[in-house]
Design a protein around this motif. Structure first.
Motif, mmCIF file in Angstrom:
data_model
loop_
_atom_site.group_PDB
_atom_site.id
_atom_site.type_symbol
_atom_site.label_atom_id
_atom_site.label_comp_id
_atom_site.label_asym_id
_atom_site.label_seq_id
_atom_site.Cartn_x
_atom_site.Cartn_y
_atom_site.Cartn_z
ATOM 1 N N LEU A 157 0.810 -1.217 0.000
ATOM 2 C CA LEU A 157 0.000 0.000 0.000
ATOM 3 C C LEU A 157 0.845 1.270 0.000
ATOM 4 O O LEU A 157 0.306 2.368 0.055
ATOM 5 N N ASN A 158 2.172 1.128 -0.056
ATOM 6 C CA ASN A 158 3.037 2.300 0.042
ATOM 7 C C ASN A 158 2.710 3.403 -0.970
ATOM 8 O O ASN A 158 2.683 4.587 -0.605
ATOM 9 N N PRO A 159 2.481 3.063 -2.251
ATOM 10 C CA PRO A 159 2.159 4.154 -3.196
ATOM 11 C C PRO A 159 0.918 4.932 -2.773
ATOM 12 O O PRO A 159 0.842 6.146 -2.969
ATOM 13 N N ILE A 160 -0.073 4.246 -2.180
ATOM 14 C CA ILE A 160 -1.299 4.916 -1.724
ATOM 15 C C ILE A 160 -1.015 5.756 -0.486
ATOM 16 O O ILE A 160 -1.541 6.859 -0.328
ATOM 17 N N LEU A 161 -0.167 5.236 0.398
ATOM 18 C CA LEU A 161 0.125 5.921 1.652
ATOM 19 C C LEU A 161 1.083 7.092 1.482
ATOM 20 O O LEU A 161 1.298 7.861 2.422
ATOM 21 N N GLY A 162 1.660 7.222 0.292
ATOM 22 C CA GLY A 162 2.593 8.326 0.062
ATOM 23 C C GLY A 162 4.014 8.005 0.457
ATOM 24 O O GLY A 162 4.794 8.907 0.755
ATOM 25 N N VAL A 163 4.370 6.724 0.461
ATOM 26 C CA VAL A 163 5.757 6.313 0.692
ATOM 27 C C VAL A 163 6.355 6.008 -0.677
ATOM 28 O O VAL A 163 5.962 5.042 -1.340
#
Length: 370
Positions: A157-163
């Protein structure tokens, strides 16, 4: 007798083991296997694959072992590079190497601009530094790298979380126990925190990729979208606890018709009453008995929609299902927040939506299909 599942150690524990091994190497001590005390008191023994001296400091390699947890980082190499600093104010400065992401959105456990190395791993590293070097700690720069992390991040989920730029160094304690359902559910919640910290008061819950793809095509903001998987009820409760004002449930009729029936954990092996729900509402709208039987015999909800369409009842039934899904969700939350529902087909055709959904969507300037 059931097989006892093996525990492993987190990427954070791997990084801490690498730091300890590098410091032991510098002191001329044995480094090939290090012992750590996890943050919950568990004793860990972690093998170290290599330590070498480089122009940038001491570099250690530890191979991640996940036990019987289906972790995507199992078997990858975690590299830690340790360099002594002079004149630094902080005892330890953390850097993101190759494959480690950087936080770009507020709402996570580390500030924007920092390497995505969570507080647990940071504390574990501080503990091993104090253990080896003592209280008079020399300032250090610790750079963590997982080269495979660039590709692996696409499965998180990193791309969604802004990582951005890679994966996160995670772990609450350092011990990796086989993933429970509770653990997976909790891993979804930070999406709500990030969206709220970005300033969104109305969130868009998408149970799966179908809803996300179509909602994005309707010009709804991706930053307000939260993937719920099958845990719609759990995520609704998490949103209510965080003071979210309104939720737009946006997804395929197959998932959301279950919510209309009061089902909030939608895994098909637990709750698969889609056709029965559509048949009940179809019958209430005047679908003849042979139509009800044809609907119940359908293979999928898309096939069931054909039955309703041929009877001239698709719009009426789907509209009622959308309204009912919102009503049941609000009742489930004891009216703690407002819920709107949009139901769509696989191809993105709008089937039904209620007044709250329309209000939220128009507020975001959505572009409905013609």
């Amino acid at each position: 007798m059931a097989k006892e599942l093996r525990s492993g150690y987190t990427t954070g524990a791997c990084a801490a083991a690498g730091v300890k091994a590098a410091l032991l190497y510098a002191a001329g001590e044995s480094w090939q296997e290090v012992e750590l005390t996890a943050l919950d008191g568990t004793k860990l023994t972690i093998p170290v694959k290599a330590v070498e001296k480089t122009a940038a400091g001491l570099k250690a390699e530890v191979v991640k072992f996940s036990g019987d947890d289906p972790d995507i980082t199992n078997g990858v190499s975690v590299f830690t590079q340790v360099r002594h600093l002079t004149g630094a104010k902080e005892e330890i400065i953390f850097r993101a190497g190759e494959g480690i992401g950087t936080v770009t959105k507020p709402g996570l456990s580390v500030p924007v601009g920092e390497p995505s190395i969570n507080p647990g791993p940071r504390q574990l590293i501080r503990n091993v530094v104090a253990e080896v070097l003592g209280k008079e700690t020399i300032p250090l720069e610790v750079t963590i790298s997982i080269p495979a992390g660039v590709e692996l991040a696409r499965q998180t989920l990193n791309p969604i979380l802004g990582v951005e730029g890679g994966i996160s160094i995670i772990g609450t304690t350092g011990v990796l126990r086989p993933m429970s359902e509770e653990g997976f559910k909790n891993s979804l919640v930070p999406q709500i925190d990030v969206a709220k910290a970005t300033g969104f008061k109305d969130l868009i819950f998408v149970p799966g990729k179908i809803g996300e793809r179509i909602a994005t095509g309707w010009n709804l903001p991706a930053a307000a979208m939260v993937q719920t998987s099958n845990f719609i009820g759990f995520m609704l409760e998490a949103a209510a606890e965080r003071g979210i004002e309104r939720i737009l449930l946006f997804g395929h009729i197959g998932k959301l018709s279950k919510v209309a029936a009061g089902v909030f954990y939608t895994h098909n092996r637990i709750a698969d009453g889609r056709l029965e729900t559509m048949a009940a509402y179809g019958a209430a709208a005047g679908l003849p008995q042979d139509g009800v039987q044809a609907l119940l015999a359908a293979n999928t909800t898309e096939d069931a929609l054909v039955v309703l369409q041929q009877a001239g009842l698709q719009e009426k039934v789907c509209q009622k299902l959308a309204e009912r899904a919102s009503l049941r969700a609000e009742r489930y939350l004891f009216q703690k927040l407002k819920v709107g529902t949009v139901m769509v087909t696989l191809s993105g055709e709008l089937l039904g939506m209620d007044a709250t959904a329309k209000e939220i969507g128009e507020g975001y300037g959505w572009k409905l299909p013609q």
